[in-house]
Design a protein around this motif. Structure first.
Motif, PDB file in Angstrom:
ATOM      1  N   LEU A   9       0.830  -1.209   0.000  1.00 22.25           N
ATOM      2  CA  LEU A   9       0.000   0.000   0.000  1.00 22.25           C
ATOM      3  C   LEU A   9       0.862   1.256   0.000  1.00 22.25           C
ATOM      4  O   LEU A   9       0.551   2.232  -0.688  1.00 22.25           O
ATOM      5  CB  LEU A   9      -0.943   0.009   1.211  1.00 22.25           C
ATOM      6  N   SER A  10       1.933   1.229   0.742  1.00 20.68           N
ATOM      7  CA  SER A  10       2.842   2.372   0.793  1.00 20.68           C
ATOM      8  C   SER A  10       3.494   2.609  -0.573  1.00 20.68           C
ATOM      9  O   SER A  10       3.586   3.759  -1.038  1.00 20.68           O
ATOM     10  CB  SER A  10       3.903   2.141   1.864  1.00 20.68           C
ATOM     11  N   LEU A  11       3.910   1.554  -1.224  1.00 20.43           N
ATOM     12  CA  LEU A  11       4.500   1.666  -2.556  1.00 20.43           C
ATOM     13  C   LEU A  11       3.468   2.170  -3.560  1.00 20.43           C
ATOM     14  O   LEU A  11       3.754   3.048  -4.378  1.00 20.43           O
ATOM     15  CB  LEU A  11       5.071   0.316  -2.998  1.00 20.43           C
ATOM     16  N   LEU A  12       2.262   1.650  -3.482  1.00 20.59           N
ATOM     17  CA  LEU A  12       1.177   2.099  -4.350  1.00 20.59           C
ATOM     18  C   LEU A  12       0.942   3.587  -4.169  1.00 20.59           C
ATOM     19  O   LEU A  12       0.863   4.347  -5.141  1.00 20.59           O
ATOM     20  CB  LEU A  12      -0.094   1.306  -4.033  1.00 20.59           C
ATOM     21  N   LYS A  13       0.866   4.015  -2.924  1.00 21.84           N
ATOM     22  CA  LYS A  13       0.663   5.434  -2.624  1.00 21.84           C
ATOM     23  C   LYS A  13       1.812   6.274  -3.171  1.00 21.84           C
ATOM     24  O   LYS A  13       1.579   7.338  -3.755  1.00 21.84           O
ATOM     25  CB  LYS A  13       0.528   5.635  -1.119  1.00 21.84           C
ATOM     26  N   ASP A  14       3.019   5.803  -3.022  1.00 22.62           N
ATOM     27  CA  ASP A  14       4.185   6.556  -3.510  1.00 22.62           C
ATOM     28  C   ASP A  14       4.153   6.746  -5.023  1.00 22.62           C
ATOM     29  O   ASP A  14       4.434   7.839  -5.523  1.00 22.62           O
ATOM     30  CB  ASP A  14       5.484   5.859  -3.108  1.00 22.62           C
ATOM     31  N   ILE A  15       3.818   5.705  -5.761  1.00 21.55           N
ATOM     32  CA  ILE A  15       3.755   5.812  -7.224  1.00 21.55           C
ATOM     33  C   ILE A  15       2.646   6.771  -7.632  1.00 21.55           C
ATOM     34  O   ILE A  15       2.842   7.649  -8.476  1.00 21.55           O
ATOM     35  CB  ILE A  15       3.575   4.431  -7.885  1.00 21.55           C
ATOM     36  N   GLU A  29       6.036   2.011 -14.422  1.00 25.60           N
ATOM     37  CA  GLU A  29       5.281   2.351 -13.212  1.00 25.60           C
ATOM     38  C   GLU A  29       3.825   1.922 -13.342  1.00 25.60           C
ATOM     39  O   GLU A  29       3.235   1.426 -12.374  1.00 25.60           O
ATOM     40  CB  GLU A  29       5.366   3.852 -12.934  1.00 25.60           C
ATOM     41  N   CYS A  30       3.255   2.086 -14.513  1.00 21.97           N
ATOM     42  CA  CYS A  30       1.881   1.631 -14.733  1.00 21.97           C
ATOM     43  C   CYS A  30       1.780   0.119 -14.577  1.00 21.97           C
ATOM     44  O   CYS A  30       0.835  -0.394 -13.976  1.00 21.97           O
ATOM     45  CB  CYS A  30       1.392   2.066 -16.119  1.00 21.97           C
ATOM     46  N   GLU A  31       2.762  -0.588 -15.098  1.00 26.03           N
ATOM     47  CA  GLU A  31       2.789  -2.038 -14.950  1.00 26.03           C
ATOM     48  C   GLU A  31       2.951  -2.427 -13.488  1.00 26.03           C
ATOM     49  O   GLU A  31       2.339  -3.385 -13.008  1.00 26.03           O
ATOM     50  CB  GLU A  31       3.900  -2.632 -15.803  1.00 26.03           C
ATOM     51  N   GLN A  32       3.775  -1.682 -12.748  1.00 29.07           N
ATOM     52  CA  GLN A  32       3.959  -1.941 -11.319  1.00 29.07           C
ATOM     53  C   GLN A  32       2.655  -1.704 -10.567  1.00 29.07           C
ATOM     54  O   GLN A  32       2.310  -2.468  -9.664  1.00 29.07           O
ATOM     55  CB  GLN A  32       5.072  -1.053 -10.758  1.00 29.07           C
ATOM     56  N   LEU A  33       1.926  -0.647 -10.929  1.00 28.69           N
ATOM     57  CA  LEU A  33       0.623  -0.399 -10.301  1.00 28.69           C
ATOM     58  C   LEU A  33      -0.299  -1.591 -10.506  1.00 28.69           C
ATOM     59  O   LEU A  33      -0.960  -2.042  -9.560  1.00 28.69           O
ATOM     60  CB  LEU A  33      -0.028   0.859 -10.898  1.00 28.69           C
ATOM     61  N   GLU A  34      -0.330  -2.112 -11.714  1.00 30.47           N
ATOM     62  CA  GLU A  34      -1.179  -3.267 -12.006  1.00 30.47           C
ATOM     63  C   GLU A  34      -0.799  -4.468 -11.145  1.00 30.47           C
ATOM     64  O   GLU A  34      -1.670  -5.134 -10.569  1.00 30.47           O
ATOM     65  CB  GLU A  34      -1.086  -3.642 -13.477  1.00 30.47           C
ATOM     66  N   ARG A  35       0.494  -4.749 -11.050  1.00 32.55           N
ATOM     67  CA  ARG A  35       0.952  -5.901 -10.248  1.00 32.55           C
ATOM     68  C   ARG A  35       0.618  -5.710  -8.765  1.00 32.55           C
ATOM     69  O   ARG A  35       0.156  -6.649  -8.104  1.00 32.55           O
ATOM     70  CB  ARG A  35       2.445  -6.122 -10.432  1.00 32.55           C
ATOM     71  N   LEU A  36       0.853  -4.508  -8.254  1.00 30.79           N
ATOM     72  CA  LEU A  36       0.550  -4.240  -6.848  1.00 30.79           C
ATOM     73  C   LEU A  36      -0.938  -4.420  -6.556  1.00 30.79           C
ATOM     74  O   LEU A  36      -1.321  -5.051  -5.571  1.00 30.79           O
ATOM     75  CB  LEU A  36       0.961  -2.810  -6.477  1.00 30.79           C
ATOM     76  N   THR A  53     -11.411   1.464  -5.011  1.00 24.34           N
ATOM     77  CA  THR A  53     -10.267   2.320  -5.335  1.00 24.34           C
ATOM     78  C   THR A  53      -9.193   1.496  -6.039  1.00 24.34           C
ATOM     79  O   THR A  53      -8.618   1.944  -7.034  1.00 24.34           O
ATOM     80  CB  THR A  53      -9.692   2.976  -4.073  1.00 24.34           C
ATOM     81  N   LEU A  54      -8.933   0.300  -5.537  1.00 20.39           N
ATOM     82  CA  LEU A  54      -7.929  -0.560  -6.172  1.00 20.39           C
ATOM     83  C   LEU A  54      -8.328  -0.889  -7.607  1.00 20.39           C
ATOM     84  O   LEU A  54      -7.482  -0.886  -8.504  1.00 20.39           O
ATOM     85  CB  LEU A  54      -7.726  -1.836  -5.356  1.00 20.39           C
ATOM     86  N   ASP A  55      -9.608  -1.147  -7.822  1.00 22.71           N
ATOM     87  CA  ASP A  55     -10.074  -1.442  -9.180  1.00 22.71           C
ATOM     88  C   ASP A  55      -9.871  -0.227 -10.090  1.00 22.71           C
ATOM     89  O   ASP A  55      -9.426  -0.376 -11.232  1.00 22.71           O
ATOM     90  CB  ASP A  55     -11.545  -1.851  -9.153  1.00 22.71           C
ATOM     91  N   GLU A  56     -10.162   0.960  -9.605  1.00 20.03           N
ATOM     92  CA  GLU A  56      -9.965   2.181 -10.395  1.00 20.03           C
ATOM     93  C   GLU A  56      -8.489   2.387 -10.713  1.00 20.03           C
ATOM     94  O   GLU A  56      -8.129   2.761 -11.842  1.00 20.03           O
ATOM     95  CB  GLU A  56     -10.515   3.392  -9.646  1.00 20.03           C
ATOM     96  N   VAL A  57      -7.628   2.143  -9.732  1.00 16.65           N
ATOM     97  CA  VAL A  57      -6.183   2.290  -9.953  1.00 16.65           C
ATOM     98  C   VAL A  57      -5.701   1.266 -10.973  1.00 16.65           C
ATOM     99  O   VAL A  57      -4.865   1.570 -11.823  1.00 16.65           O
ATOM    100  CB  VAL A  57      -5.403   2.175  -8.622  1.00 16.65           C
ATOM    101  N   TYR A  58      -6.241   0.058 -10.912  1.00 21.64           N
ATOM    102  CA  TYR A  58      -5.865  -0.971 -11.875  1.00 21.64           C
ATOM    103  C   TYR A  58      -6.228  -0.522 -13.296  1.00 21.64           C
ATOM    104  O   TYR A  58      -5.412  -0.642 -14.220  1.00 21.64           O
ATOM    105  CB  TYR A  58      -6.542  -2.304 -11.543  1.00 21.64           C
TER     106      TYR A  58
END
Length: 92
Positions: A9-15, A29-36, A53-58
């Motif tokens: 979650l912290s990494l997701l927030k940072d990106i 970074e977009c690919e990392q967001l998807e994996r996270l 929120t996670l679905d929207e970020v994905y």
């Protein structure tokens, strides 16, 4: 050693925060967001009210990865990025 859901979650927030403040990013970074997000969504420790929120970020990550102009994609999501950062931050 795998990342805990708190670290994820912290990494997701940072990106997301970097995309919001810098108004630019990378396909990686977009690919990392998807994996996270994929990893977080199957984690039983993640609260249900964070799932939308996670679905929207994905979806944002997928669209960004496939966007012909990633910087414009990021600029067009500034309001969402701010909301997502705030929401994820409340769980970190």
């Amino acid at each position: 050693m795998p990342l805990t859901h708190q670290h994820q979650l912290s990494l997701l927030k940072d990106i997301l925060n970097e995309h919001q403040t810098e108004c630019c990013g990378s396909v990686a970074e977009c690919e990392q967001l998807e994996r996270l997000v994929k990893s977080l969504m199957v984690n039983p420790n993640i609260q249900e009210n964070l799932m939308s929120t996670l679905d929207e970020v994905y979806q944002y990550g997928q669209s960004g990865r496939n966007s012909p102009n990633l910087d414009n994609h990021i600029l067009s999501h500034q309001e969402n990025l701010s909301q997502w950062v705030d929401h994820v931050n409340s769980y970190c």
